[in-house]
Design a protein around this motif. Structure first.
Motif, short mmCIF file in Angstrom:
data_model
loop_
_atom_site.label_atom_id
_atom_site.label_comp_id
_atom_site.label_asym_id
_atom_site.label_seq_id
_atom_site.Cartn_x
_atom_site.Cartn_y
_atom_site.Cartn_z
N LEU A 21 0.91 -1.27 0.06
CA LEU A 21 0.11 -0.01 0.03
C LEU A 21 1.00 1.06 0.10
O LEU A 21 0.47 2.23 -0.59
N HIS A 22 2.06 1.25 0.81
CA HIS A 22 3.05 2.50 0.72
C HIS A 22 3.36 2.54 -0.62
O HIS A 22 3.36 3.91 -1.13
N ARG A 23 3.84 1.59 -1.41
CA ARG A 23 4.56 1.68 -2.57
C ARG A 23 3.43 2.19 -3.63
O ARG A 23 3.60 3.02 -4.62
N LEU A 24 2.13 1.67 -3.50
CA LEU A 24 1.23 2.04 -4.54
C LEU A 24 1.03 3.36 -4.36
O LEU A 24 0.73 4.37 -5.18
N GLY A 25 0.88 3.74 -3.09
CA GLY A 25 0.65 5.37 -2.54
C GLY A 25 1.77 6.21 -3.43
O GLY A 25 1.60 7.27 -3.80
N ALA A 26 2.89 5.91 -3.11
CA ALA A 26 4.01 6.57 -3.84
C ALA A 26 4.07 6.54 -5.06
O ALA A 26 4.31 7.45 -5.75
N LEU A 27 3.75 5.67 -5.85
CA LEU A 27 3.71 5.73 -7.30
C LEU A 27 2.60 6.62 -7.85
O LEU A 27 2.70 7.16 -8.53
N LEU A 28 1.44 6.57 -7.03
CA LEU A 28 0.52 7.78 -7.27
C LEU A 28 0.84 9.00 -7.36
O LEU A 28 0.71 9.95 -8.11
N LEU A 93 11.24 4.88 0.11
CA LEU A 93 10.88 4.08 -1.10
C LEU A 93 9.88 2.93 -0.91
O LEU A 93 9.62 2.36 -2.02
N GLY A 94 9.48 2.77 0.20
CA GLY A 94 8.41 1.75 0.48
C GLY A 94 9.05 0.21 0.82
O GLY A 94 8.35 -0.71 0.67
N LEU A 95 10.44 0.14 0.96
CA LEU A 95 11.00 -0.91 1.21
C LEU A 95 11.18 -1.43 2.50
O LEU A 95 11.37 -0.51 3.39
N SER A 96 11.10 -2.63 2.84
CA SER A 96 11.22 -3.25 4.17
C SER A 96 12.64 -3.10 4.67
O SER A 96 13.68 -3.47 4.03
N THR A 97 12.72 -2.88 5.85
CA THR A 97 14.30 -2.75 6.40
C THR A 97 14.07 -3.75 7.74
O THR A 97 15.20 -3.76 8.35
N GLU A 98 13.33 -4.59 7.89
CA GLU A 98 13.26 -5.63 8.90
C GLU A 98 14.54 -6.50 8.90
O GLU A 98 14.97 -6.77 9.92
N ASP A 99 14.92 -6.94 7.69
CA ASP A 99 15.98 -8.06 7.70
C ASP A 99 17.34 -7.22 7.48
O ASP A 99 18.33 -8.02 7.35
N LEU A 100 17.19 -5.92 7.55
CA LEU A 100 18.55 -5.25 7.35
C LEU A 100 19.36 -5.24 8.61
O LEU A 100 19.11 -4.71 9.59
N GLU A 101 20.69 -5.83 8.48
CA GLU A 101 21.37 -5.84 9.63
C GLU A 101 22.74 -5.16 9.42
O GLU A 101 23.49 -5.82 8.58
#
Length: 115
Positions: A21-28, A93-101
């Motif tokens: 949803l964040h990415r779709l909003g950003a594209l709009l 950019l609407g990308l996840s940072t969960e797995d970013l170590e």
């Protein structure tokens, strides 16, 4: 937390719906189409085709845009940015940072930023 609420959160997380949803909003906001509903349908159809390996995923930014974003973050022109800046850029950019170590003392280069 109630069981129903926990199940709802798990459903959202498992299907990565907040990111979508964040990415779709950003594209709009980036494209500002005259017919937003039709635009969203086209984007989702491209995502579906991309998952079937029949096309490419729709991207918000091309390589030049990514390089421009990096240069805005690298205000001193050192050729690298800090992990906190990197995380914020990914979120933007609407990308996840969960797995970013990343350790706080590493530096992110333009090449790593693009990847």
């Amino acid at each position: 937390m109630a069981a129903g609420e926990e199940q709802s959160r798990e459903y959202l997380r498992r299907h990565r719906l907040p990111e979508l949803l964040h990415r779709l909003g950003a594209l709009l906001l980036f494209h500002r189409p005259e017919r937003p509903r039709e635009f969203l349908i086209q984007v989702l159809e491209r995502v579906k085709a991309g998952r079937r390996a029949e096309g490419e995923y729709p991207f918000l930014m091309d390589e030049a845009n990514v390089e421009a974003m990096f240069s805005l973050l690298d205000v001193l022109g050192q050729g690298s940015i800090r992990p906190a800046q990197y995380r914020e850029a990914l979120k933007t950019l609407g990308l996840s940072t969960e797995d970013l170590e990343l350790e706080d003392d590493v530096e992110i280069t333009l090449h790593e930023f693009k990847e």
